[in-house]
Scaffold this motif. Sequence first.
Motif, PDB file in Angstrom:
ATOM      1  N   SER A   1     -63.015   2.856  65.006  1.00 33.84           N
ATOM      2  CA  SER A   1     -64.002   2.716  63.932  1.00 33.84           C
ATOM      3  C   SER A   1     -65.419   2.564  64.455  1.00 33.84           C
ATOM      4  CB  SER A   1     -63.665   1.492  63.074  1.00 33.84           C
ATOM      5  OG  SER A   1     -63.967   0.293  63.783  1.00 33.84           O
ATOM      6  N   ASP A   2     -66.369   2.604  63.522  1.00 35.65           N
ATOM      7  CA  ASP A   2     -67.761   2.341  63.843  1.00 35.65           C
ATOM      8  C   ASP A   2     -67.954   0.905  64.315  1.00 35.65           C
ATOM      9  OD1 ASP A   2     -66.964   1.817  61.130  1.00 35.65           O
ATOM     10  OD2 ASP A   2     -69.046   1.401  60.623  1.00 35.65           O
ATOM     11  N   VAL A   3     -67.170  -0.021  63.771  1.00 35.73           N
ATOM     12  CA  VAL A   3     -67.232  -1.422  64.208  1.00 35.73           C
ATOM     13  C   VAL A   3     -66.864  -1.524  65.686  1.00 35.73           C
ATOM     14  CG1 VAL A   3     -66.270  -3.734  63.882  1.00 35.73           C
ATOM     15  CG2 VAL A   3     -66.759  -2.294  61.893  1.00 35.73           C
ATOM     16  N   ASP A   4     -65.867  -0.762  66.098  1.00 37.54           N
ATOM     17  CA  ASP A   4     -65.453  -0.778  67.499  1.00 37.54           C
ATOM     18  C   ASP A   4     -66.533  -0.195  68.401  1.00 37.54           C
ATOM     19  OD1 ASP A   4     -62.854  -1.917  67.089  1.00 37.54           O
ATOM     20  OD2 ASP A   4     -62.251   0.006  66.239  1.00 37.54           O
TER      21      ASP A   4
ATOM     22  N   GLU B   1     -65.632  13.236  62.558  1.00 31.39           N
ATOM     23  CA  GLU B   1     -66.990  13.443  62.048  1.00 31.39           C
ATOM     24  C   GLU B   1     -67.672  12.107  61.770  1.00 31.39           C
ATOM     25  OE1 GLU B   1     -64.765  16.917  62.061  1.00 31.39           O
ATOM     26  OE2 GLU B   1     -64.263  15.069  60.975  1.00 31.39           O
ATOM     27  N   PHE B   2     -66.933  11.183  61.173  1.00 32.67           N
ATOM     28  CA  PHE B   2     -67.472   9.853  60.888  1.00 32.67           C
ATOM     29  C   PHE B   2     -67.838   9.148  62.193  1.00 32.67           C
ATOM     30  CE2 PHE B   2     -67.006   5.284  60.493  1.00 32.67           C
ATOM     31  CZ  PHE B   2     -67.644   4.986  59.304  1.00 32.67           C
ATOM     32  N   LEU B   3     -66.948   9.219  63.166  1.00 32.43           N
ATOM     33  CA  LEU B   3     -67.187   8.536  64.431  1.00 32.43           C
ATOM     34  C   LEU B   3     -68.371   9.142  65.182  1.00 32.43           C
ATOM     35  CD1 LEU B   3     -63.456   8.145  65.488  1.00 32.43           C
ATOM     36  CD2 LEU B   3     -65.002   6.288  64.821  1.00 32.43           C
ATOM     37  N   GLN B   4     -68.469  10.464  65.175  1.00 38.45           N
ATOM     38  CA  GLN B   4     -69.600  11.116  65.829  1.00 38.45           C
ATOM     39  C   GLN B   4     -70.911  10.698  65.185  1.00 38.45           C
ATOM     40  OE1 GLN B   4     -68.183  15.224  65.513  1.00 38.45           O
ATOM     41  NE2 GLN B   4     -68.170  15.369  67.752  1.00 38.45           N
ATOM     42  N   ALA B   5     -70.899  10.561  63.858  1.00 42.96           N
ATOM     43  CA  ALA B   5     -72.104  10.150  63.148  1.00 42.96           C
ATOM     44  C   ALA B   5     -72.532   8.737  63.526  1.00 42.96           C
ATOM     45  CB  ALA B   5     -71.877  10.241  61.633  1.00 42.96           C
ATOM     46  N   HIS B   6     -71.588   7.965  64.057  1.00 47.38           N
ATOM     47  CA  HIS B   6     -71.889   6.593  64.471  1.00 47.38           C
ATOM     48  C   HIS B   6     -71.993   6.454  65.984  1.00 47.38           C
ATOM     49  CE1 HIS B   6     -70.746   5.832  60.288  1.00 47.38           C
ATOM     50  NE2 HIS B   6     -71.445   4.708  60.395  1.00 47.38           N
ATOM     51  N   GLY B   7     -72.137   7.586  66.668  1.00 48.13           N
ATOM     52  CA  GLY B   7     -72.457   7.547  68.091  1.00 48.13           C
ATOM     53  C   GLY B   7     -71.315   7.756  69.049  1.00 48.13           C
ATOM     54  N   ALA B   8     -70.123   8.062  68.563  1.00 44.65           N
ATOM     55  CA  ALA B   8     -68.995   8.268  69.474  1.00 44.65           C
ATOM     56  C   ALA B   8     -69.175   9.549  70.274  1.00 44.65           C
ATOM     57  CB  ALA B   8     -67.687   8.322  68.689  1.00 44.65           C
ATOM     58  N   THR B   9     -68.806   9.485  71.553  1.00 45.69           N
ATOM     59  CA  THR B   9     -68.894  10.663  72.422  1.00 45.69           C
ATOM     60  C   THR B   9     -67.604  10.925  73.178  1.00 45.69           C
ATOM     61  OG1 THR B   9     -69.799   9.348  74.249  1.00 45.69           O
ATOM     62  CG2 THR B   9     -71.386  10.411  72.759  1.00 45.69           C
ATOM     63  N   MET B  10     -66.678   9.976  73.176  1.00 46.35           N
ATOM     64  CA  MET B  10     -65.418  10.140  73.899  1.00 46.35           C
ATOM     65  C   MET B  10     -64.263   9.952  72.930  1.00 46.35           C
ATOM     66  SD  MET B  10     -66.308   8.120  77.416  1.00 46.35           S
ATOM     67  CE  MET B  10     -66.887   6.672  76.552  1.00 46.35           C
ATOM     68  N   PHE B  11     -63.347  10.912  72.913  1.00 46.89           N
ATOM     69  CA  PHE B  11     -62.270  10.910  71.938  1.00 46.89           C
ATOM     70  C   PHE B  11     -60.927  11.196  72.603  1.00 46.89           C
ATOM     71  CE2 PHE B  11     -65.212  10.967  68.430  1.00 46.89           C
ATOM     72  CZ  PHE B  11     -66.301  11.667  68.911  1.00 46.89           C
ATOM     73  N   VAL B  12     -59.868  10.638  72.033  1.00 47.44           N
ATOM     74  CA  VAL B  12     -58.513  10.998  72.432  1.00 47.44           C
ATOM     75  C   VAL B  12     -57.698  11.261  71.174  1.00 47.44           C
ATOM     76  CG1 VAL B  12     -58.455   9.840  74.671  1.00 47.44           C
ATOM     77  CG2 VAL B  12     -57.888   8.546  72.623  1.00 47.44           C
ATOM     78  N   GLU B  13     -56.859  12.277  71.257  1.00 46.98           N
ATOM     79  CA  GLU B  13     -55.985  12.614  70.140  1.00 46.98           C
ATOM     80  C   GLU B  13     -54.620  11.963  70.281  1.00 46.98           C
ATOM     81  OE1 GLU B  13     -55.870  16.852  70.037  1.00 46.98           O
ATOM     82  OE2 GLU B  13     -57.712  17.009  68.848  1.00 46.98           O
ATOM     83  N   LYS B  14     -54.218  11.649  71.511  1.00 46.35           N
ATOM     84  CA  LYS B  14     -52.904  11.058  71.762  1.00 46.35           C
ATOM     85  C   LYS B  14     -53.043   9.904  72.753  1.00 46.35           C
ATOM     86  CE  LYS B  14     -50.472  15.449  71.059  1.00 46.35           C
ATOM     87  NZ  LYS B  14     -49.561  16.461  71.669  1.00 46.35           N
ATOM     88  N   PRO B  15     -52.216   8.865  72.588  1.00 47.96           N
ATOM     89  CA  PRO B  15     -52.320   7.707  73.485  1.00 47.96           C
ATOM     90  C   PRO B  15     -52.194   8.033  74.966  1.00 47.96           C
ATOM     91  CG  PRO B  15     -51.035   7.119  71.553  1.00 47.96           C
ATOM     92  CD  PRO B  15     -51.274   8.608  71.480  1.00 47.96           C
ATOM     93  N   ASN B  16     -51.350   9.006  75.308  1.00 49.95           N
ATOM     94  CA  ASN B  16     -51.145   9.256  76.743  1.00 49.95           C
ATOM     95  C   ASN B  16     -52.397   9.788  77.433  1.00 49.95           C
ATOM     96  OD1 ASN B  16     -51.206  11.899  75.846  1.00 49.95           O
ATOM     97  ND2 ASN B  16     -49.130  12.408  76.479  1.00 49.95           N
ATOM     98  N   GLU B  17     -53.382  10.274  76.664  1.00 51.19           N
ATOM     99  CA  GLU B  17     -54.639  10.712  77.259  1.00 51.19           C
ATOM    100  C   GLU B  17     -55.410   9.549  77.872  1.00 51.19           C
ATOM    101  OE1 GLU B  17     -56.886  13.210  74.556  1.00 51.19           O
ATOM    102  OE2 GLU B  17     -55.028  13.948  73.681  1.00 51.19           O
ATOM    103  N   ILE B  18     -55.221   8.346  77.299  1.00 45.93           N
ATOM    104  CA  ILE B  18     -55.907   7.167  77.823  1.00 45.93           C
ATOM    105  C   ILE B  18     -55.427   6.844  79.240  1.00 45.93           C
ATOM    106  CG2 ILE B  18     -56.260   4.678  77.473  1.00 45.93           C
ATOM    107  CD1 ILE B  18     -55.948   5.260  74.438  1.00 45.93           C
ATOM    108  N   ALA B  19     -54.166   7.140  79.510  1.00 45.67           N
ATOM    109  CA  ALA B  19     -53.617   6.852  80.832  1.00 45.67           C
ATOM    110  C   ALA B  19     -54.307   7.666  81.930  1.00 45.67           C
ATOM    111  CB  ALA B  19     -52.114   7.139  80.846  1.00 45.67           C
ATOM    112  N   LEU B  20     -54.982   8.741  81.556  1.00 45.93           N
ATOM    113  CA  LEU B  20     -55.642   9.592  82.551  1.00 45.93           C
ATOM    114  C   LEU B  20     -56.790   8.882  83.261  1.00 45.93           C
ATOM    115  CD1 LEU B  20     -55.738  12.994  80.645  1.00 45.93           C
ATOM    116  CD2 LEU B  20     -54.138  12.284  82.424  1.00 45.93           C
ATOM    117  N   ILE B  21     -57.366   7.851  82.628  1.00 45.77           N
ATOM    118  CA  ILE B  21     -58.482   7.159  83.258  1.00 45.77           C
ATOM    119  C   ILE B  21     -58.033   5.842  83.858  1.00 45.77           C
ATOM    120  CG2 ILE B  21     -60.125   8.203  81.681  1.00 45.77           C
ATOM    121  CD1 ILE B  21     -60.359   5.326  80.417  1.00 45.77           C
ATOM    122  N   SER B  22     -56.734   5.564  83.829  1.00 43.83           N
ATOM    123  CA  SER B  22     -56.245   4.257  84.299  1.00 43.83           C
ATOM    124  C   SER B  22     -56.003   4.244  85.792  1.00 43.83           C
ATOM    125  CB  SER B  22     -54.964   3.893  83.560  1.00 43.83           C
ATOM    126  OG  SER B  22     -53.910   4.781  83.877  1.00 43.83           O
TER     127      SER B  22
END
Length: 233
Positions: A187-190, A212-233
């Motif tokens: 969310s934007d709060v996050d 679109e909502f997140l981009q409007a609030h400044g988001a630049t990094m996105f993941v569609e699936k949880p396992n993508e997060i493991a790529l930076i771990s």
Amino acid sequence: MSFQLQAPSLRGRAGGEAAYRLFIFDLDGTLLDTLRDLAASVNYAMEQCHYPTHTIDEVCSMVGNGIATLIKRAVPTGTSEEDTARALDFFRKYYMKHSEDTTRPYDGILELLSSLKVKGKRIAVVSNKFDAATKALCDKYFPNLIDIALGENEAEGIRKKPAPDMVFKAMKQLNASPKECVYIGDSDVDLQTAKNSGIPCISVLWGFRNKEFLQAHGATMFVEKPNEIALIS
């Protein structure tokens, strides 16, 4: 895969710097799909107070800033503070009994958290859900996977998100510096919480807000699936 290494801090790590040590997660809309139980609890409170009820989509647009704000948004315009507090009490009592009726982890979340733990990472949850419910849900759905779970507890002087208080408390208790941390939310709060805490934020696209909502609030990094997060771990 939609993961975008656009932030300098993440790009540098992808180039070989030390990996993140502490992963700080939002709860609702990020780890757990809680929307139907939240909506049922909101509508129970509305019914008890003889107010109009709301659709799931309407409740979805109201969540993110804690249950007090959720109920303020749910009650009719002009409702007194006393009657709003009454509705909040109905919500709180009902939700504590029904917070697990339909709630479940999003697909792939348990595997992600288990993978992070195997790699020796620390995991924190910070939520604007009230503290007792946050801890109870983490204990039930993520046993032995969460190092610290913190919910709304302003009575103890810990401000809710987007204030950085809960993030700073997690960092302190887990002995992590900002450069060792990454925040994950929906969310934007996050996004604002991460910014206020001085750490990068990864926005998930399976939660309560769209890209679109997140981009409007400044988001630049996105993941569609949880396992993508493991790529930076």
